[in-house]
Design a protein around this motif. Structure first.
Motif, PDB file in Angstrom:
ATOM      1  N   LYS A  86       0.842  -1.185   0.000  1.00 54.41           N
ATOM      2  CA  LYS A  86       0.000   0.000   0.000  1.00 54.41           C
ATOM      3  C   LYS A  86       0.886   1.247   0.000  1.00 54.41           C
ATOM      4  O   LYS A  86       1.743   1.413   0.870  1.00 54.41           O
ATOM      5  CB  LYS A  86      -0.895   0.017   1.237  1.00 54.41           C
ATOM      6  CG  LYS A  86      -1.876   1.186   1.271  1.00 54.41           C
ATOM      7  CD  LYS A  86      -2.765   1.118   2.505  1.00 54.41           C
ATOM      8  CE  LYS A  86      -3.764   2.268   2.515  1.00 54.41           C
ATOM      9  NZ  LYS A  86      -4.637   2.215   3.712  1.00 54.41           N
ATOM     10  N   GLN A  90      -1.180   8.770  -0.597  1.00 60.35           N
ATOM     11  CA  GLN A  90      -2.519   8.391  -0.995  1.00 60.35           C
ATOM     12  C   GLN A  90      -3.313   9.612  -1.444  1.00 60.35           C
ATOM     13  O   GLN A  90      -3.084  10.727  -0.971  1.00 60.35           O
ATOM     14  CB  GLN A  90      -3.273   7.752   0.178  1.00 60.35           C
ATOM     15  CG  GLN A  90      -2.712   6.445   0.687  1.00 60.35           C
ATOM     16  CD  GLN A  90      -3.510   5.955   1.882  1.00 60.35           C
ATOM     17  OE1 GLN A  90      -3.024   5.981   3.013  1.00 60.35           O
ATOM     18  NE2 GLN A  90      -4.730   5.529   1.639  1.00 60.35           N
ATOM     19  N   ARG A  91      -4.264   9.378  -2.313  1.00 63.33           N
ATOM     20  CA  ARG A  91      -5.208  10.429  -2.659  1.00 63.33           C
ATOM     21  C   ARG A  91      -6.150  10.624  -1.483  1.00 63.33           C
ATOM     22  O   ARG A  91      -6.597   9.661  -0.856  1.00 63.33           O
ATOM     23  CB  ARG A  91      -5.994  10.043  -3.907  1.00 63.33           C
ATOM     24  CG  ARG A  91      -6.990  11.111  -4.336  1.00 63.33           C
ATOM     25  CD  ARG A  91      -7.570  10.824  -5.696  1.00 63.33           C
ATOM     26  NE  ARG A  91      -8.498  11.860  -6.104  1.00 63.33           N
ATOM     27  CZ  ARG A  91      -8.975  11.977  -7.331  1.00 63.33           C
ATOM     28  NH1 ARG A  91      -8.599  11.111  -8.263  1.00 63.33           N
ATOM     29  NH2 ARG A  91      -9.809  12.943  -7.634  1.00 63.33           N
ATOM     30  N   VAL A  92      -6.467  11.860  -1.158  1.00 60.65           N
ATOM     31  CA  VAL A  92      -7.383  12.160  -0.057  1.00 60.65           C
ATOM     32  C   VAL A  92      -8.463  13.111  -0.557  1.00 60.65           C
ATOM     33  O   VAL A  92      -8.353  13.712  -1.629  1.00 60.65           O
ATOM     34  CB  VAL A  92      -6.649  12.763   1.160  1.00 60.65           C
ATOM     35  CG1 VAL A  92      -5.530  11.853   1.641  1.00 60.65           C
ATOM     36  CG2 VAL A  92      -6.117  14.165   0.841  1.00 60.65           C
ATOM     37  N   ILE A  93      -9.508  13.250   0.238  1.00 63.67           N
ATOM     38  CA  ILE A  93     -10.578  14.204  -0.045  1.00 63.67           C
ATOM     39  C   ILE A  93     -10.407  15.371   0.916  1.00 63.67           C
ATOM     40  O   ILE A  93     -10.493  15.202   2.138  1.00 63.67           O
ATOM     41  CB  ILE A  93     -11.962  13.546   0.119  1.00 63.67           C
ATOM     42  CG1 ILE A  93     -12.111  12.396  -0.885  1.00 63.67           C
ATOM     43  CG2 ILE A  93     -13.074  14.562  -0.077  1.00 63.67           C
ATOM     44  CD1 ILE A  93     -13.380  11.582  -0.706  1.00 63.67           C
ATOM     45  N   PRO A 445     -10.695   4.032   2.648  1.00 67.59           N
ATOM     46  CA  PRO A 445      -9.865   3.763   1.466  1.00 67.59           C
ATOM     47  C   PRO A 445      -9.373   5.032   0.779  1.00 67.59           C
ATOM     48  O   PRO A 445      -8.220   5.112   0.364  1.00 67.59           O
ATOM     49  CB  PRO A 445     -10.810   2.955   0.565  1.00 67.59           C
ATOM     50  CG  PRO A 445     -11.743   2.275   1.516  1.00 67.59           C
ATOM     51  CD  PRO A 445     -11.947   3.251   2.639  1.00 67.59           C
ATOM     52  N   THR A 446     -10.261   6.015   0.643  1.00 69.09           N
ATOM     53  CA  THR A 446      -9.846   7.355   0.231  1.00 69.09           C
ATOM     54  C   THR A 446     -10.076   8.265   1.432  1.00 69.09           C
ATOM     55  O   THR A 446     -11.210   8.663   1.701  1.00 69.09           O
ATOM     56  CB  THR A 446     -10.649   7.865  -0.980  1.00 69.09           C
ATOM     57  OG1 THR A 446     -10.538   6.943  -2.054  1.00 69.09           O
ATOM     58  CG2 THR A 446     -10.135   9.230  -1.431  1.00 69.09           C
ATOM     59  N   PRO A 469     -17.538  10.084  -4.322  1.00 66.57           N
ATOM     60  CA  PRO A 469     -16.486   9.399  -3.550  1.00 66.57           C
ATOM     61  C   PRO A 469     -16.743   9.404  -2.041  1.00 66.57           C
ATOM     62  O   PRO A 469     -16.265   8.508  -1.344  1.00 66.57           O
ATOM     63  CB  PRO A 469     -15.221  10.203  -3.897  1.00 66.57           C
ATOM     64  CG  PRO A 469     -15.516  10.832  -5.212  1.00 66.57           C
ATOM     65  CD  PRO A 469     -16.973  11.160  -5.168  1.00 66.57           C
ATOM     66  N   GLN A 473     -18.267   5.669   0.424  1.00 64.39           N
ATOM     67  CA  GLN A 473     -17.493   5.180   1.571  1.00 64.39           C
ATOM     68  C   GLN A 473     -18.264   5.197   2.881  1.00 64.39           C
ATOM     69  O   GLN A 473     -17.696   4.900   3.928  1.00 64.39           O
ATOM     70  CB  GLN A 473     -16.219   6.019   1.733  1.00 64.39           C
ATOM     71  CG  GLN A 473     -15.288   5.976   0.537  1.00 64.39           C
ATOM     72  CD  GLN A 473     -13.952   6.599   0.849  1.00 64.39           C
ATOM     73  OE1 GLN A 473     -12.972   5.920   1.132  1.00 64.39           O
ATOM     74  NE2 GLN A 473     -13.896   7.919   0.810  1.00 64.39           N
TER      75      GLN A 473
END
Length: 482
Positions: A86, A90-93, A445-446, A469, A473
């Motif tokens: 992993k 990471q992409r985040v919001i 996950p995001t 998105p 989740q």
């Protein structure tokens, strides 16, 4: 599921000798897909770590023998491999309310920049090759013409970030000599990298003039002598001094520099390439304005208000840019092919200024009207209430976003989002309940990043283009909190 050859009695306590050898575990048919997908080295390493960890747990705290059956071991091995592979990045919001967030990667690239970057990475490219002449080229030429066309500069060069741009400019134009700068402009660029440190690192002698709140043209004039090489202006974009203040405009200082035959440079920090007031935002000085005011070299960032990748851009007079480009330090600070491709595509968008607020995510989010943000928040309200009930209460609330990354620090943008508060009999436990929710959101996950303020977790929707998105989740969020 094949057996490892060990005899396991359900309900009995596991013993270290009940664990299979690494070789036996790797020979299981169910492990073969893992070996084919990831190779022997990684699978064997993770298998060794798994068995060593189980062996220690058996000895230290005891385990049921059912937990070391082959099917359980294979599941644990697959999970360990997934965790090992992993990515850390990471992409985040981003629901913090800060549009250009330093800790969340600053500006988000446009689709055009991503497409061009991907295309250039899929095969060889002409990074330093002149296609017309069939000979060695200069990577600066990829964006120099665009920068000159957009800003009106005679010449331009680029490096890997704006701190590097400032460092290189000072070193090339004033190494071993004096640089005159106002005390009120001795800013900290970021990460404890302060302007006096930049001067020292560049080998220049800093001469402070004026006071923290007031500096006059005469202060600069008195400081100029035979050792002076550069007059430096620094835009204080990351803080504001109000009240009894005075500073010397670039247009006046450039006249003084020419009279004494010294160079003049200004660091804009964020450096917008367009007039922000046309979008209803506060004014931020542009490189175009600085050049018209007579600045010989102007430095600014590529990844803040400009909306591109991390880069340091230097535009100005041809003779000064030539000195900067030829300075030995330039090679150590040059821009690599990935950000250079993204920067070229981003600058191309500025040739179509009417499309900027649609195509550049940073400008799109900064100019998004409050009603649009409010509708986004309202569309999330009911699904989020369902996901968090009965432990949390969710409501739509007006908020104030900020531009971020040192740009226009005192200005706020009207926004809206969700305010989430724990359902408790009193205030006791509020902090731990909010921390638990923030942790659960970050573990998705995001990951979803908000901010805690006023006994609530705030999810500002200004930077949320699409609610899908988040909605996708909510089951995972409910499971995280269970």
């Amino acid at each position: 599921m094949s057996s490892t050859g060990e005899s396991v009695v359900h309900g009995s306590k596991a013993r270290p000798q009940d664990l299979p050898s690494i070789d036996k575990l790797l020979r299981l048919p169910e492990v073969q897909p893992l070996l084919q997908a990831h190779g022997h080295t990684l699978v064997a390493t993770e298998a060794r770590g798994l068995l060593d960890g189980l062996r220690s747990r058996i000895l230290d705290e005891g385990m049921d023998s059912a937990t070391i059956q082959p099917e359980t071991l294979v599941r644990q091995l697959a999970t360990a491999i997934d965790a090992r592979l992993k990515p850390r990045m990471q992409r985040v919001i981003n629901l913090t309310g800060t549009v250009i967030h330093t800790n969340l990667g600053r500006s988000v690239l446009s689709e055009a920049a991503i497409r061009h970057l991907t295309a250039m990475m899929e095969g060889p490219n002409n990074l330093e090759y002149d296609l017309a002449g069939g000979s060695r080229g200069d990577r600066d030429s990829i964006v120099e013409g665009l920068l000159c066309e957009i800003t009106g500069a005679e010449a331009a060069t680029v490096v890997n970030n704006n701190a590097a741009a400032v460092l290189l400019t000072i070193a090339a134009l004033a190494g071993g000599r004096e640089v005159v700068v106002s005390r009120g402009e001795l800013v900290e660029i970021g990460g404890a990298f302060r302007m006096p440190d930049v001067m020292a690192s560049a080998g220049a002698i800093m001469v402070e003039v004026g006071t923290t709140n007031r500096t006059h043209l005469a202060d600069y004039q008195r400081a100029i002598n035979a050792r002076t090489a550069l007059l430096m202006k620094v835009h204080t974009s990351n803080y504001a001094v109000e009240g009894f203040t005075s500073s010397v405009p670039e247009a006046e200082l450039s006249v003084l520099a020419r009279e004494h035959g010294v160079a003049m440079a200004t660091d804009l920090g964020s450096g917008s390439l367009v007039d922000m007031t046309q979008y209803g935002l506060p004014h931020e000085p542009t490189p175009q304005e600085m050049l018209r005011d007579g600045c010989g070299a102007v430095t600014f960032s590529g990844d803040k208000l400009l909306g591109g990748p991390q880069a340091g851009l230097i535009v100005g007079e041809r003779d000064l840019i030539t000195k900067i480009r030829k300075f030995p330090m330039k090679r150590a600070l040059r821009l690599s092919k990935l950000p250079l491709a993204a920067l070229e595509a981003t600058l191309m968008l500025y040739l179509q200024p009417e499309l900027l607020t649609r195509e550049l995510p940073t400008l799109r989010w900064l100019t998004r009207d409050g009603e649009t943000v409010l509708r986004t928040a309202q569309s999330l309200l009911e699904p989020m209430q369902t996901a968090l009930a009965p432990r949390y209460e969710v409501r739509v609330q007006t908020m104030a976003s900020q531009i971020g990354s040192g740009s226009l620090p005192v200005d706020r943008l009207p926004s809206a989002g969700l305010a989430i508060t724990p359902v408790l009999s009193g205030k006791r436990g509020t902090g731990s309940a909010l921390d638990a929710l923030a942790n659960a959101l970050r573990a998705l996950p995001t990951p979803i990043i908000g901010r805690i303020a006023d006994d609530s977790l705030l999810l500002d929707c200004r930077c949320l283009d699409d609610v899908a998105p988040v909605l996708a989740q909510l089951d995972a969020l409910r499971a995280q909190l269970a």
